[in-house]
Design an enzyme around this catalytic site. Structure first.
Site, PDB file in Angstrom:
ATOM      1  N   CYS A  69       0.847  -1.190   0.000  1.00  0.00           N
ATOM      2  CA  CYS A  69       0.000   0.000   0.000  1.00  0.00           C
ATOM      3  C   CYS A  69       0.885   1.244   0.000  1.00  0.00           C
ATOM      4  O   CYS A  69       2.000   1.223   0.498  1.00  0.00           O
ATOM      5  CB  CYS A  69      -0.933   0.127   1.205  1.00  0.00           C
ATOM      6  SG  CYS A  69      -2.017  -1.269   1.429  1.00  0.00           S
ATOM      7  N   ARG A  73       2.930   0.558  -5.515  1.00  0.00           N
ATOM      8  CA  ARG A  73       2.890  -0.083  -4.192  1.00  0.00           C
ATOM      9  C   ARG A  73       1.590  -0.854  -3.959  1.00  0.00           C
ATOM     10  O   ARG A  73       1.459  -1.571  -2.961  1.00  0.00           O
ATOM     11  CB  ARG A  73       3.066   0.971  -3.099  1.00  0.00           C
ATOM     12  CG  ARG A  73       4.426   1.625  -3.097  1.00  0.00           C
ATOM     13  CD  ARG A  73       4.557   2.546  -1.905  1.00  0.00           C
ATOM     14  NE  ARG A  73       4.426   1.813  -0.664  1.00  0.00           N
ATOM     15  CZ  ARG A  73       5.425   1.241  -0.009  1.00  0.00           C
ATOM     16  NH1 ARG A  73       6.639   1.309  -0.479  1.00  0.00           N
ATOM     17  NH2 ARG A  73       5.204   0.600   1.127  1.00  0.00           N
ATOM     18  N   TRP A  98      -3.151  -2.442  -1.568  1.00  0.00           N
ATOM     19  CA  TRP A  98      -2.884  -3.835  -1.976  1.00  0.00           C
ATOM     20  C   TRP A  98      -3.442  -4.679  -0.839  1.00  0.00           C
ATOM     21  O   TRP A  98      -2.899  -4.684   0.260  1.00  0.00           O
ATOM     22  CB  TRP A  98      -1.394  -4.052  -2.155  1.00  0.00           C
ATOM     23  CG  TRP A  98      -1.031  -5.402  -2.683  1.00  0.00           C
ATOM     24  CD1 TRP A  98      -1.015  -5.791  -3.989  1.00  0.00           C
ATOM     25  CD2 TRP A  98      -0.605  -6.541  -1.933  1.00  0.00           C
ATOM     26  NE1 TRP A  98      -0.605  -7.101  -4.080  1.00  0.00           N
ATOM     27  CE2 TRP A  98      -0.344  -7.586  -2.837  1.00  0.00           C
ATOM     28  CE3 TRP A  98      -0.412  -6.783  -0.571  1.00  0.00           C
ATOM     29  CZ2 TRP A  98       0.097  -8.845  -2.442  1.00  0.00           C
ATOM     30  CZ3 TRP A  98       0.025  -8.034  -0.176  1.00  0.00           C
ATOM     31  CH2 TRP A  98       0.272  -9.049  -1.112  1.00  0.00           C
ATOM     32  N   ASN A 148      -0.565   1.467   6.053  1.00  0.00           N
ATOM     33  CA  ASN A 148       0.160   0.467   5.249  1.00  0.00           C
ATOM     34  C   ASN A 148       0.728  -0.537   6.237  1.00  0.00           C
ATOM     35  O   ASN A 148       1.463  -0.147   7.145  1.00  0.00           O
ATOM     36  CB  ASN A 148       1.300   1.164   4.484  1.00  0.00           C
ATOM     37  CG  ASN A 148       2.246   0.171   3.834  1.00  0.00           C
ATOM     38  OD1 ASN A 148       1.845  -0.928   3.474  1.00  0.00           O
ATOM     39  ND2 ASN A 148       3.494   0.560   3.685  1.00  0.00           N
ATOM     40  N   GLY A 149       0.365  -1.806   6.091  1.00  0.00           N
ATOM     41  CA  GLY A 149       0.899  -2.811   7.011  1.00  0.00           C
ATOM     42  C   GLY A 149      -0.198  -3.677   7.580  1.00  0.00           C
ATOM     43  O   GLY A 149      -1.277  -3.803   6.990  1.00  0.00           O
ATOM     44  N   GLU A 155      16.228 -16.110 -13.135  1.00  0.00           N
ATOM     45  CA  GLU A 155      15.809 -14.717 -13.244  1.00  0.00           C
ATOM     46  C   GLU A 155      15.032 -14.479 -14.540  1.00  0.00           C
ATOM     47  O   GLU A 155      14.012 -13.786 -14.547  1.00  0.00           O
ATOM     48  CB  GLU A 155      17.033 -13.797 -13.131  1.00  0.00           C
ATOM     49  CG  GLU A 155      16.787 -12.315 -13.383  1.00  0.00           C
ATOM     50  CD  GLU A 155      15.810 -11.669 -12.422  1.00  0.00           C
ATOM     51  OE1 GLU A 155      15.367 -12.307 -11.455  1.00  0.00           O
ATOM     52  OE2 GLU A 155      15.444 -10.509 -12.671  1.00  0.00           O
ATOM     53  N   LYS A 161      11.188 -13.177 -14.568  1.00  0.00           N
ATOM     54  CA  LYS A 161      10.804 -11.953 -15.281  1.00  0.00           C
ATOM     55  C   LYS A 161       9.687 -12.242 -16.276  1.00  0.00           C
ATOM     56  O   LYS A 161       8.714 -11.509 -16.367  1.00  0.00           O
ATOM     57  CB  LYS A 161      12.044 -11.419 -15.987  1.00  0.00           C
ATOM     58  CG  LYS A 161      12.182  -9.952 -16.081  1.00  0.00           C
ATOM     59  CD  LYS A 161      12.917  -9.282 -14.943  1.00  0.00           C
ATOM     60  CE  LYS A 161      12.286  -9.504 -13.595  1.00  0.00           C
ATOM     61  NZ  LYS A 161      13.127  -9.081 -12.512  1.00  0.00           N
ATOM     62  N   GLU A 170       6.325 -13.132 -14.538  1.00  0.00           N
ATOM     63  CA  GLU A 170       5.822 -12.011 -13.752  1.00  0.00           C
ATOM     64  C   GLU A 170       5.028 -11.016 -14.581  1.00  0.00           C
ATOM     65  O   GLU A 170       3.996 -10.511 -14.137  1.00  0.00           O
ATOM     66  CB  GLU A 170       7.035 -11.323 -13.117  1.00  0.00           C
ATOM     67  CG  GLU A 170       6.738 -10.159 -12.212  1.00  0.00           C
ATOM     68  CD  GLU A 170       8.010  -9.593 -11.593  1.00  0.00           C
ATOM     69  OE1 GLU A 170       9.100  -9.757 -12.193  1.00  0.00           O
ATOM     70  OE2 GLU A 170       7.918  -9.002 -10.520  1.00  0.00           O
ATOM     71  N   HIS A 186      16.496 -35.028 -15.226  1.00  0.00           N
ATOM     72  CA  HIS A 186      15.918 -35.601 -14.011  1.00  0.00           C
ATOM     73  C   HIS A 186      14.425 -35.291 -13.879  1.00  0.00           C
ATOM     74  O   HIS A 186      13.884 -35.364 -12.779  1.00  0.00           O
ATOM     75  CB  HIS A 186      16.688 -35.109 -12.782  1.00  0.00           C
ATOM     76  CG  HIS A 186      18.132 -35.532 -12.798  1.00  0.00           C
ATOM     77  ND1 HIS A 186      18.533 -36.845 -12.611  1.00  0.00           N
ATOM     78  CD2 HIS A 186      19.269 -34.830 -13.039  1.00  0.00           C
ATOM     79  CE1 HIS A 186      19.854 -36.918 -12.709  1.00  0.00           C
ATOM     80  NE2 HIS A 186      20.329 -35.710 -12.974  1.00  0.00           N
ATOM     81  N   LYS A 216       5.065  -3.644  -5.745  1.00  0.00           N
ATOM     82  CA  LYS A 216       6.491  -3.358  -5.840  1.00  0.00           C
ATOM     83  C   LYS A 216       7.236  -3.685  -4.554  1.00  0.00           C
ATOM     84  O   LYS A 216       8.331  -4.216  -4.580  1.00  0.00           O
ATOM     85  CB  LYS A 216       6.677  -1.884  -6.197  1.00  0.00           C
ATOM     86  CG  LYS A 216       8.125  -1.453  -6.378  1.00  0.00           C
ATOM     87  CD  LYS A 216       8.738  -2.115  -7.588  1.00  0.00           C
ATOM     88  CE  LYS A 216      10.196  -1.771  -7.773  1.00  0.00           C
ATOM     89  NZ  LYS A 216      10.856  -2.742  -8.661  1.00  0.00           N
TER      90      LYS A 216
HETATM   91  O1  M6R Z   1      12.693  -4.767  -2.834  1.00  0.00           O
HETATM   92  P1  M6R Z   1      13.280  -6.146  -2.873  1.00  0.00           P
HETATM   93  O2  M6R Z   1      14.478  -6.238  -3.750  1.00  0.00           O
HETATM   94  O3  M6R Z   1      13.593  -6.684  -1.498  1.00  0.00           O
HETATM   95  O4  M6R Z   1      12.151  -7.047  -3.494  1.00  0.00           O
HETATM   96  C1  M6R Z   1      12.284  -8.439  -3.579  1.00  0.00           C
HETATM   97  C2  M6R Z   1      11.268  -9.035  -4.534  1.00  0.00           C
HETATM   98  O5  M6R Z   1       9.961  -8.774  -4.092  1.00  0.00           O
HETATM   99  C3  M6R Z   1      11.426  -8.492  -5.957  1.00  0.00           C
HETATM  100  O6  M6R Z   1      12.727  -8.682  -6.441  1.00  0.00           O
HETATM  101  C4  M6R Z   1      10.435  -9.186  -6.920  1.00  0.00           C
HETATM  102  O7  M6R Z   1      10.762 -10.522  -7.056  1.00  0.00           O
HETATM  103  C5  M6R Z   1      10.438  -8.460  -8.263  1.00  0.00           C
HETATM  104  N1  M6R Z   1       9.119  -8.027  -8.574  1.00  0.00           N
HETATM  105  C6  M6R Z   1      10.918  -9.300  -9.405  1.00  0.00           C
HETATM  106  O8  M6R Z   1      10.953  -8.578 -10.583  1.00  0.00           O
END
Ligand code: M6R
Length: 619
Positions: free
Chosen positions: A2, A27, A74, A100-101, A490, A494, A497, A513, A614
């Site tokens: 949030c 956020r 969120w 937020n939290g 990675e 990506k 996501e 395997h 984010k």
């Molecule tokens: O802010 P952070 O680097 O700690 O965030 C960690 C993950 O939430 C972040 O890298 C997430 O996996 C990304 N959205 C990937 O692109």
């Protein structure tokens, strides 16, 4: 998760709140709301959906007051809906709260408040805060918030405004969610993240755990509810941020992700500059790491902890540190680390990696490390973030604000941070002269990266063609060995996501395997083959893939012959020639572009993919 914003000053609050909320949509974006107070009346508007949906329903003429707060959500407690959107009001409608939290003991508090006659309109934990403050209110909103904070358990940042004291905003923070005060002229601001403040001020103060700020247009008083009766002035702690307003905007790119991919040359340059000598074998200077030569010499093991993309940077660190320095390295995801009862010896160090510096699971792991007496370092991108403040030493990645949910330039910054840490540690360790020479020899490769990344970005035609073809598939596999293995993970993260195509990254040797069973006519397999020591093995793995009639794409260093003739030039993505240990930084760029153009072809919301946010400030 949030985003929350606040304003108190001499201008109409509503447009300023809306502008700041727009900057914080990364956020959270399932509902949004604002409250503006004027002459003892609240204008409150909220809606399910994004800040742009809120903008469509607000009536600016009805809200000209100069104090207010806002929220973009969120969901954690209660589904995304208008009723659950913030702000939340108390029974009398005299005070408004955004949060937020999470209030962990909200259920117990809610029962208690219901018994006292309070009426609830939402399923959120936040509404409990409004009623709890109402319960304690006796003409002084700061005191009431202070008392309420002492009753709550959890991790939260909140803002409160009361109609009877409409010259002040109250901001409070417990545990990790960030809350930043921005100091203006004749006005003051609050926001969950720095980019939302940059249009108004670059003078900031990130609230610390336990702090409550009473914010008026020309005055800010900060107290700590964990240490009552110790008011102190903020001015000793004001920080000046050097990020420009422009870097937080899209600057002509269609979305933040593409802009951020193109900013990577500057990320590399800025993160290296002033720390790693451009020429020769001079000393590496990172004073903020707060790491002495004696501590480095005593070091017996390193543990890297992070989540998501930052975890992949940790995996690269393991390959790098073990091969170059022969220091054992353990790597964990934050959400697992603290619950597996880890063991840390006294000559061990924990390194947390995080773009936002606010990831709850990573913070919890750092605390675990600290409890066990380990030195805790952080590689992070956000000045004054919770992780930066918690760590014993920090290496800032200097990527600037990253707005797209998919992490790109921050990952590259993290990999540079890992290399800088290696260079820093290497100068104080007793290592074989040949290995020392090899580590020093990495330096020119690192400094060449900005130009090499620009070279990749200058012509992305082949990557775009391959990405468009991937976008027509149901699944995609990424494989690699050695330092290409984390990059395969990675690439897969990506792609899934932002395109929502099922994708997985594997150690190439693991194919046989189990995963081979999934390969069939035309299934895309992106084979990363930039690591010389395992190149032959990768060629064999690609042969296994082709034998199942799958579609193999090779990612190779310039000048490659064998894999290119095996899969065909049209299925090759080249990175410029570099040292194998530096290659992951270049390989990350085509991984980002494949996912970007794949998602683009599918018309996805690239900056704000579904179900994600984010900054993940809940466990
Ligand atoms: O802010 P952070 O680097 O700690 O965030 C960690 C993950 O939430 C972040 O890298 C997430 O996996 C990304 N959205 C990937 O692109």
């Amino acid at each position: 998760m949030c985003g929350i914003v606040g304003y108190v000053g001499d201008k109409p609050a509503l447009p300023i709140l809306m502008d700041k909320l727009q900057m914080l949509t990364y956020r959270g974006y399932d509902s949004a709301g604002v409250a503006v107070s004027e002459n003892g009346h609240f204008y409150v508007e909220k809606t399910k959906g994004r800040v742009s949906d809120l903008a469509a329903v607000i009536e600016p003429d009805r809200a000209t007051g100069s104090i207010g707060l806002g929220h973009t959500r969120w969901a954690t407690h209660g589904e995304p809906s208008t009723a659950n959107a913030h702000p939340h009001l108390d029974c009398t409608g005299r005070l408004a709260v955004v949060q937020n939290g999470i209030v962990e003991n909200f259920w117990e508090l809610k029962q208690e408040l219901i018994e006292k006659g309070h009426h609830f309109k939402s399923e959120t934990d936040t509404e409990v805060i409004a009623h709890l403050i109402e319960e304690y209110y006796d003409g002084n909103i700061t005191t009431a918030v202070n008392l309420a904070m002492q009753r709550m358990v959890g991790s939260m940042a909140l803002l409160v405004v009361h109609k009877d004291e409409e010259d002040r905003l109250i901001a409070a923070k417990m545990d990790s969610p960030p809350l930043i005060i921005g100091f203006g002229r004749g006005e003051n601001h609050v926001a969950s993240d720095i980019p939302a403040l940059l249009r108004y001020t670059n003078r900031i103060y990130p609230l610390e755990d336990g702090e409550i700020a009473t914010i008026k247009r020309d005055d800010v008083i900060i107290t700590n509810f964990k240490e009552p009766n110790t008011p102190r002035l903020y001015d000793r702690k004001v920080m000046v941020v050097t990020w420009s307003t422009e870097v937080a905007q899209k600057e002509g790119y269609e979305n933040f992700m593409l802009k951020e991919i193109h900013e990577q040359p500057e990320t590399v340059d800025a993160t290296l500059r002033g720390r790693l000598p451009e020429h020769g074998d001079g000393p590496v200077r990172i004073p903020e790491l707060n790491l002495t030569p004696e501590e480095v010499q005593r070091l017996e093991r390193l543990t890297f902890v992070a989540c998501g993309t930052a975890y992949h940077a940790c995996l690269v660190a393991k390959y790098l540190f073990e091969q170059a320095l022969r220091i054992p390295v353990t790597v964990d995801v934050g959400s697992e680390y603290r619950y597996r009862k880890p063991m840390l010896g006294k000559n061990e160090m924990l390194v947390a990696i995080s773009q936002s510096g606010e990831t709850a699971d990573t913070i919890a792991s750092m605390r675990e490390g600290m409890e066990q007496g380990a030195k805790v370092l952080a590689i992070t991108n956000v000045l004054g973030s919770s992780i930066a403040r918690l760590a014993d030493g920090v290496l800032y990645t200097r990527a600037g604000p990253e707005m797209a949910v998919a992490s790109t330039k921050a990952f590259v910054g993290q990999l540079i941070g890992v290399h800088l840490l290696l260079q820093y540690i290497a100068q104080y360790r007793p290592i074989a002269p040949e290995m020392r020479d090899q580590i020093i020899a990495l330096r020119p490769h690192l400094w060449r990266l900005p130009a090499q990344i620009r070279h990749i970005l200058a012509d992305t035609t082949q990557i775009q063609t391959i990405a468009q073809k991937i976008s027509t598939k149901d699944a995609c596999f990424f494989i690699g060995r050695n330092m290409d293995e984390p990059l395969a993970r990675e690439g897969a993260l990506k792609l899934k996501e932002i395109s929502y195509i099922h994708s997985q990254g594997y150690a190439a040797g693991e194919l046989k395997h189990g995963t081979l069973a999934l390969l069939d006519e035309g299934v895309p397999v992106i084979a990363l083959a930039t690591q010389g020591s395992v190149y032959d093995k990768m060629v064999s793995n690609v042969q296994e893939v082709l034998a199942r009639h799958a579609w193999a794409v090779g990612v190779v260093q310039e000048g490659d012959q064998r894999l290119s003739s095996l899969v065909g030039r049209e299925n090759i993505i080249e990175i410029p020639k570099t040292h194998d240990w530096v290659a992951p930084i270049l390989t990350s760029v085509p991984m980002q572009l494949l996912s970007y153009y794949g998602a683009y072809a599918l018309g996805r919301d690239i900056d704000q993919p579904r179900n994600l946010a984010k900054s993940v400030t809940v466990e």
